[in-house]
Design a protein around this motif. Structure first.
Motif, PDB file in Angstrom:
ATOM      1  N   ALA A 193       0.886  -1.217   0.026  1.00  0.00           N
ATOM      2  CA  ALA A 193       0.100   0.287   0.174  1.00  0.00           C
ATOM      3  C   ALA A 193       0.557   1.108   0.014  1.00  0.00           C
ATOM      4  O   ALA A 193       0.624   2.129  -0.799  1.00  0.00           O
ATOM      5  CB  ALA A 193      -0.828   0.047   0.922  1.00  0.00           C
ATOM      6  N   MET A 194       1.611   0.946   0.867  1.00  0.00           N
ATOM      7  CA  MET A 194       2.812   2.415   0.579  1.00  0.00           C
ATOM      8  C   MET A 194       3.650   2.749  -0.362  1.00  0.00           C
ATOM      9  O   MET A 194       4.017   3.586  -0.520  1.00  0.00           O
ATOM     10  CB  MET A 194       3.786   2.518   2.767  1.00  0.00           C
ATOM     11  N   GLU A 195       3.830   1.672  -0.864  1.00  0.00           N
ATOM     12  CA  GLU A 195       4.756   1.698  -2.726  1.00  0.00           C
ATOM     13  C   GLU A 195       4.077   0.929  -3.415  1.00  0.00           C
ATOM     14  O   GLU A 195       4.078  -0.263  -2.939  1.00  0.00           O
ATOM     15  CB  GLU A 195       6.642   1.020  -1.679  1.00  0.00           C
ATOM     16  N   ASP A 196       4.636   0.505  -4.843  1.00  0.00           N
ATOM     17  CA  ASP A 196       4.390   0.139  -5.441  1.00  0.00           C
ATOM     18  C   ASP A 196       5.353  -0.867  -5.584  1.00  0.00           C
ATOM     19  O   ASP A 196       6.082  -1.109  -6.265  1.00  0.00           O
ATOM     20  CB  ASP A 196       4.377   0.881  -6.572  1.00  0.00           C
ATOM     21  N   VAL A 197       5.359  -2.519  -4.775  1.00  0.00           N
ATOM     22  CA  VAL A 197       5.978  -3.103  -4.612  1.00  0.00           C
ATOM     23  C   VAL A 197       4.991  -4.866  -4.917  1.00  0.00           C
ATOM     24  O   VAL A 197       3.814  -4.209  -4.229  1.00  0.00           O
ATOM     25  CB  VAL A 197       6.819  -2.938  -3.727  1.00  0.00           C
ATOM     26  N   ASP A 198       5.999  -5.507  -5.363  1.00  0.00           N
ATOM     27  CA  ASP A 198       5.354  -6.728  -5.480  1.00  0.00           C
ATOM     28  C   ASP A 198       6.095  -7.742  -4.839  1.00  0.00           C
ATOM     29  O   ASP A 198       6.814  -8.315  -3.455  1.00  0.00           O
ATOM     30  CB  ASP A 198       5.624  -7.497  -6.535  1.00  0.00           C
ATOM     31  N   VAL A 199       5.119  -8.654  -3.226  1.00  0.00           N
ATOM     32  CA  VAL A 199       5.089  -9.024  -1.939  1.00  0.00           C
ATOM     33  C   VAL A 199       4.931 -10.051  -2.346  1.00  0.00           C
ATOM     34  O   VAL A 199       3.677 -10.657  -2.846  1.00  0.00           O
ATOM     35  CB  VAL A 199       4.686  -8.083  -1.350  1.00  0.00           C
ATOM     36  N   THR A 200       5.921 -11.113  -1.601  1.00  0.00           N
ATOM     37  CA  THR A 200       5.199 -12.948  -2.040  1.00  0.00           C
ATOM     38  C   THR A 200       5.029 -13.396  -0.210  1.00  0.00           C
ATOM     39  O   THR A 200       6.492 -12.832   0.279  1.00  0.00           O
ATOM     40  CB  THR A 200       6.267 -13.569  -2.908  1.00  0.00           C
ATOM     41  N   GLY A 201       4.439 -13.384   0.890  1.00  0.00           N
ATOM     42  CA  GLY A 201       4.423 -13.968   1.809  1.00  0.00           C
ATOM     43  C   GLY A 201       4.726 -15.662   1.888  1.00  0.00           C
ATOM     44  O   GLY A 201       4.168 -16.540   1.117  1.00  0.00           O
ATOM     45  N   VAL A 202       5.384 -16.303   2.773  1.00  0.00           N
ATOM     46  CA  VAL A 202       5.362 -17.970   3.125  1.00  0.00           C
ATOM     47  C   VAL A 202       4.918 -17.520   4.291  1.00  0.00           C
ATOM     48  O   VAL A 202       6.003 -17.447   4.797  1.00  0.00           O
ATOM     49  CB  VAL A 202       6.767 -17.893   2.628  1.00  0.00           C
ATOM     50  N   THR A 203       4.480 -18.749   4.686  1.00  0.00           N
ATOM     51  CA  THR A 203       3.459 -19.491   6.434  1.00  0.00           C
ATOM     52  C   THR A 203       3.873 -20.835   5.760  1.00  0.00           C
ATOM     53  O   THR A 203       3.421 -21.217   4.804  1.00  0.00           O
ATOM     54  CB  THR A 203       2.716 -18.570   6.129  1.00  0.00           C
ATOM     55  N   LEU A 204       3.590 -21.821   7.138  1.00  0.00           N
ATOM     56  CA  LEU A 204       3.070 -22.741   7.507  1.00  0.00           C
ATOM     57  C   LEU A 204       1.611 -23.470   7.824  1.00  0.00           C
ATOM     58  O   LEU A 204       2.003 -24.452   8.318  1.00  0.00           O
ATOM     59  CB  LEU A 204       4.374 -23.336   8.056  1.00  0.00           C
ATOM     60  N   SER A 205       1.539 -22.130   8.523  1.00  0.00           N
ATOM     61  CA  SER A 205      -0.096 -22.046   8.874  1.00  0.00           C
ATOM     62  C   SER A 205      -0.942 -21.784   8.447  1.00  0.00           C
ATOM     63  O   SER A 205      -1.212 -20.941   6.816  1.00  0.00           O
ATOM     64  CB  SER A 205      -0.536 -20.764  10.008  1.00  0.00           C
ATOM     65  N   LYS A 206      -1.882 -22.650   7.812  1.00  0.00           N
ATOM     66  CA  LYS A 206      -2.701 -22.491   6.992  1.00  0.00           C
ATOM     67  C   LYS A 206      -4.425 -21.829   6.940  1.00  0.00           C
ATOM     68  O   LYS A 206      -4.340 -20.993   6.189  1.00  0.00           O
ATOM     69  CB  LYS A 206      -3.637 -24.644   7.680  1.00  0.00           C
ATOM     70  N   GLU A 207      -4.404 -21.606   8.899  1.00  0.00           N
ATOM     71  CA  GLU A 207      -4.975 -20.673   8.743  1.00  0.00           C
ATOM     72  C   GLU A 207      -4.899 -19.016   8.343  1.00  0.00           C
ATOM     73  O   GLU A 207      -5.237 -18.663   8.167  1.00  0.00           O
ATOM     74  CB  GLU A 207      -5.345 -20.774  10.468  1.00  0.00           C
ATOM     75  N   GLN A 208      -3.595 -18.538   8.612  1.00  0.00           N
ATOM     76  CA  GLN A 208      -3.146 -18.018   8.118  1.00  0.00           C
ATOM     77  C   GLN A 208      -2.948 -17.461   6.484  1.00  0.00           C
ATOM     78  O   GLN A 208      -3.589 -16.493   6.375  1.00  0.00           O
ATOM     79  CB  GLN A 208      -0.945 -17.442   9.364  1.00  0.00           C
ATOM     80  N   HIS A 209      -2.483 -19.160   5.824  1.00  0.00           N
ATOM     81  CA  HIS A 209      -2.911 -18.453   4.610  1.00  0.00           C
ATOM     82  C   HIS A 209      -3.981 -18.104   4.163  1.00  0.00           C
ATOM     83  O   HIS A 209      -3.736 -17.853   2.828  1.00  0.00           O
ATOM     84  CB  HIS A 209      -1.767 -19.634   4.130  1.00  0.00           C
ATOM     85  N   ALA A 210      -4.622 -18.651   4.995  1.00  0.00           N
ATOM     86  CA  ALA A 210      -6.329 -18.527   3.712  1.00  0.00           C
ATOM     87  C   ALA A 210      -6.389 -16.996   4.502  1.00  0.00           C
ATOM     88  O   ALA A 210      -7.603 -16.443   3.341  1.00  0.00           O
ATOM     89  CB  ALA A 210      -6.651 -19.789   5.270  1.00  0.00           C
ATOM     90  N   LEU A 211      -6.519 -16.509   5.373  1.00  0.00           N
ATOM     91  CA  LEU A 211      -6.443 -14.616   5.460  1.00  0.00           C
ATOM     92  C   LEU A 211      -5.931 -14.450   4.558  1.00  0.00           C
ATOM     93  O   LEU A 211      -6.371 -13.192   4.341  1.00  0.00           O
ATOM     94  CB  LEU A 211      -7.045 -14.870   6.904  1.00  0.00           C
ATOM     95  N   ARG A 409      -2.790   6.657   1.822  1.00  0.00           N
ATOM     96  CA  ARG A 409      -2.379   5.142   1.300  1.00  0.00           C
ATOM     97  C   ARG A 409      -3.074   3.889   1.143  1.00  0.00           C
ATOM     98  O   ARG A 409      -3.162   2.924   0.520  1.00  0.00           O
ATOM     99  CB  ARG A 409      -0.721   4.989   1.775  1.00  0.00           C
ATOM    100  N   LEU A 410      -3.283   3.774   3.199  1.00  0.00           N
ATOM    101  CA  LEU A 410      -4.366   2.804   3.714  1.00  0.00           C
ATOM    102  C   LEU A 410      -5.745   2.689   3.814  1.00  0.00           C
ATOM    103  O   LEU A 410      -6.661   1.693   4.232  1.00  0.00           O
ATOM    104  CB  LEU A 410      -3.779   2.932   5.117  1.00  0.00           C
ATOM    105  N   LYS A 411      -6.438   3.730   2.496  1.00  0.00           N
ATOM    106  CA  LYS A 411      -7.383   3.895   2.395  1.00  0.00           C
ATOM    107  C   LYS A 411      -7.803   2.121   2.038  1.00  0.00           C
ATOM    108  O   LYS A 411      -9.094   1.721   1.960  1.00  0.00           O
ATOM    109  CB  LYS A 411      -7.956   4.890   1.903  1.00  0.00           C
ATOM    110  N   VAL A 412      -6.951   2.269   1.048  1.00  0.00           N
ATOM    111  CA  VAL A 412      -7.425   1.153   0.512  1.00  0.00           C
ATOM    112  C   VAL A 412      -7.354  -0.433   1.233  1.00  0.00           C
ATOM    113  O   VAL A 412      -7.898  -1.628   0.669  1.00  0.00           O
ATOM    114  CB  VAL A 412      -5.914   0.235  -0.327  1.00  0.00           C
ATOM    115  N   LEU A 413      -6.841  -0.100   2.051  1.00  0.00           N
ATOM    116  CA  LEU A 413      -6.870  -1.355   2.797  1.00  0.00           C
ATOM    117  C   LEU A 413      -7.897  -1.533   4.275  1.00  0.00           C
ATOM    118  O   LEU A 413      -8.286  -2.208   4.642  1.00  0.00           O
ATOM    119  CB  LEU A 413      -5.767  -1.843   3.994  1.00  0.00           C
TER     120      LEU A 413
END
Length: 421
Positions: A193-211, A409-413
């Motif tokens: 939201a703050m910068e025009d960057v591309d972000v990939t997040g990795v997690t091992l939690s199924k609950e976190q991944h889905a939400l 910038r955070l209106k989008v969130l």
């Protein structure tokens, strides 16, 4: 009661502990002025168990209701007393022997190979999103906040933390960012939201991944923010920026070489990495046996002397280091207040034993940051010495710049419930 009485005489150097044993007899152990706690034991087996492994069995007995507190005393009072006298317990002869044994099997306690790491994460982080919503901030950040003053809300302090981390990443439009241990996605969404960057997040939690992916979709950022259910060791793409918040505690000392070697392999030549982790100012040790069994299997908060040698071996530059000392104590206190406000709901979701377990965890963790040896460190890393400015002023400058931009910038969130209340 004799074995326990003997140990408690050595243990209580500050404050007063009054113990009512299973037969109703009263035993008083007093040291220098400090907290006064009245504790009742209802199980005679605790006379020996608390001597053999006090950290494990005290927590278990409180969970089961075999230890209770009277005369206005609370479990918080007890854990404060315990923290103030921890060093005298460590010097008790039997405890010294047990500590040496525990250090000897440290490698097995902290084993987190691919596969087992996911099982360890699921034990805690997959308790259910509905549960965590009851005591975390609206963005569901399960890591240390950053309080600019004592009057700030948890939501404000967590946004301060996001701003602080983002300022150290030196973001520019078009950069590719990897978030290792991406939690419920709030940091990745903030960066995008703050910068025009591309972000990939990795997690091992199924609950976190889905939400997390749902939050990215609701914010309209799915084209630039994605979350994968994946071990960081399986990632093979290089990134301009890497960030990891609250994940390093689950790596395990004997996997540190693997971790930093992977960071070096994934980081672009001109890249920057920011590591946010719990650590401690004391020498290397082992994790609490109770915490390891019931809360965070395989977890450990390192001494800095266990981190720096491995960073050196990975040939990475430490371009900045900052310590957040009391911020996590404040964060945990906020979590505990919210937990208690929703305790009846949580008891319905689980049971009273679970409530006592989580209460014990939140308060004991807070005392370790308030009177114990734990802290949080920010370690900025790079492959080249000049990938970050050589004067730290930019960190403050970028925070001020982002704070001015956040309202717009955070209106989008807002649809993702990440914006401040």
């Amino acid at each position: 009661m004799f074995p326990l009485s003997h140990m408690l005489k050595s243990f209580v150097r500050t404050g007063t502990l009054k113990v009512i044993d299973a037969e109703g007899r009263v035993h008083v152990f007093a040291g220098a002025p400090g907290p006064t706690v009245t504790m009742r034991l209802t199980d005679r087996s605790l006379y020996h168990k608390l001597v053999l492994n006090p950290e494990l069995h005290a927590g278990e007995a409180y969970m089961d209701g075999r230890i209770n507190f009277e005369d206005g005393s609370t479990v918080r009072d007890f854990l404060t007393l315990f923290s103030l006298n921890r060093s005298s317990l460590a010097n008790y002869p039997l405890q010294s022997v047990l500590k040496r044994i525990s250090r000897g099997v440290k490698r097995f306690q902290q084993a987190n190979p691919v596969g087992k790491a996911q099982a360890n994460v699921a034990h805690h982080y997959d308790l259910g999103n509905d549960f965590y919503k009851l005591f975390l901030d609206k963005g569901m950040q399960y890591s240390c906040a950053y309080f600019l003053n004592d009057d700030e809300t948890l939501e404000e302090a967590q946004q301060n933390k996001l701003r602080l981390i983002a300022s150290k990443l030196r973001l520019k439009p078009g950069l590719k960012v990897l978030d290792i241990g991406s939690g419920w996605g709030d940091l990745a969404l903030y960066l995008a939201a703050m910068e025009d960057v591309d972000v990939t997040g990795v997690t091992l939690s199924k609950e976190q991944h889905a939400l997390s992916n749902e939050k990215a979709r609701r914010a309209g950022l799915s084209h630039r923010v994605r979350f994968e259910l994946r071990d960081y060791r399986e990632v093979d793409t290089r990134f301009d920026r890497i960030v990891s918040v609250g994940m390093f505690e689950h790596v395990g000392v004997h996997h540190y070489g693997e971790f930093f070697a992977k960071i070096n392999a994934l980081l672009d030549d001109d890249g920057v990495m920011l590591l946010h982790s719990i650590g401690k100012m004391s020498p290397p040790g082992t994790a609490s046996p109770w915490l390891r069994k019931y809360i965070f299997p395989g977890a450990y908060s390192p001494a800095l002397s266990e981190v720096f040698p491995v960073v050196e071996q990975a040939q990475l530059w430490v371009t900045d280091l900052e310590f957040l000392r009391l911020h996590y104590a404040k964060t945990l206190n906020h979590w505990h207040q919210r937990f208690e406000a929703n305790r009846a709901k949580i008891a319905e979701m689980y049971d009273e034993r679970f409530c006592r377990m989580f209460e014990f965890y939140l308060i004991s963790a807070e005392t370790m940051f308030r009177t114990g040896s734990q802290l949080v460190f920010h370690m900025q890393l790079a492959r080249k010495r000049d990938n970050a400015p050589i004067v730290r002023d930019y960190i403050t400058d970028v925070q001020r710049e982002y704070k001015e931009k956040e309202a717009e910038r955070l209106k989008v969130l807002k649809g993702a419930e990440l914006a401040p209340a």
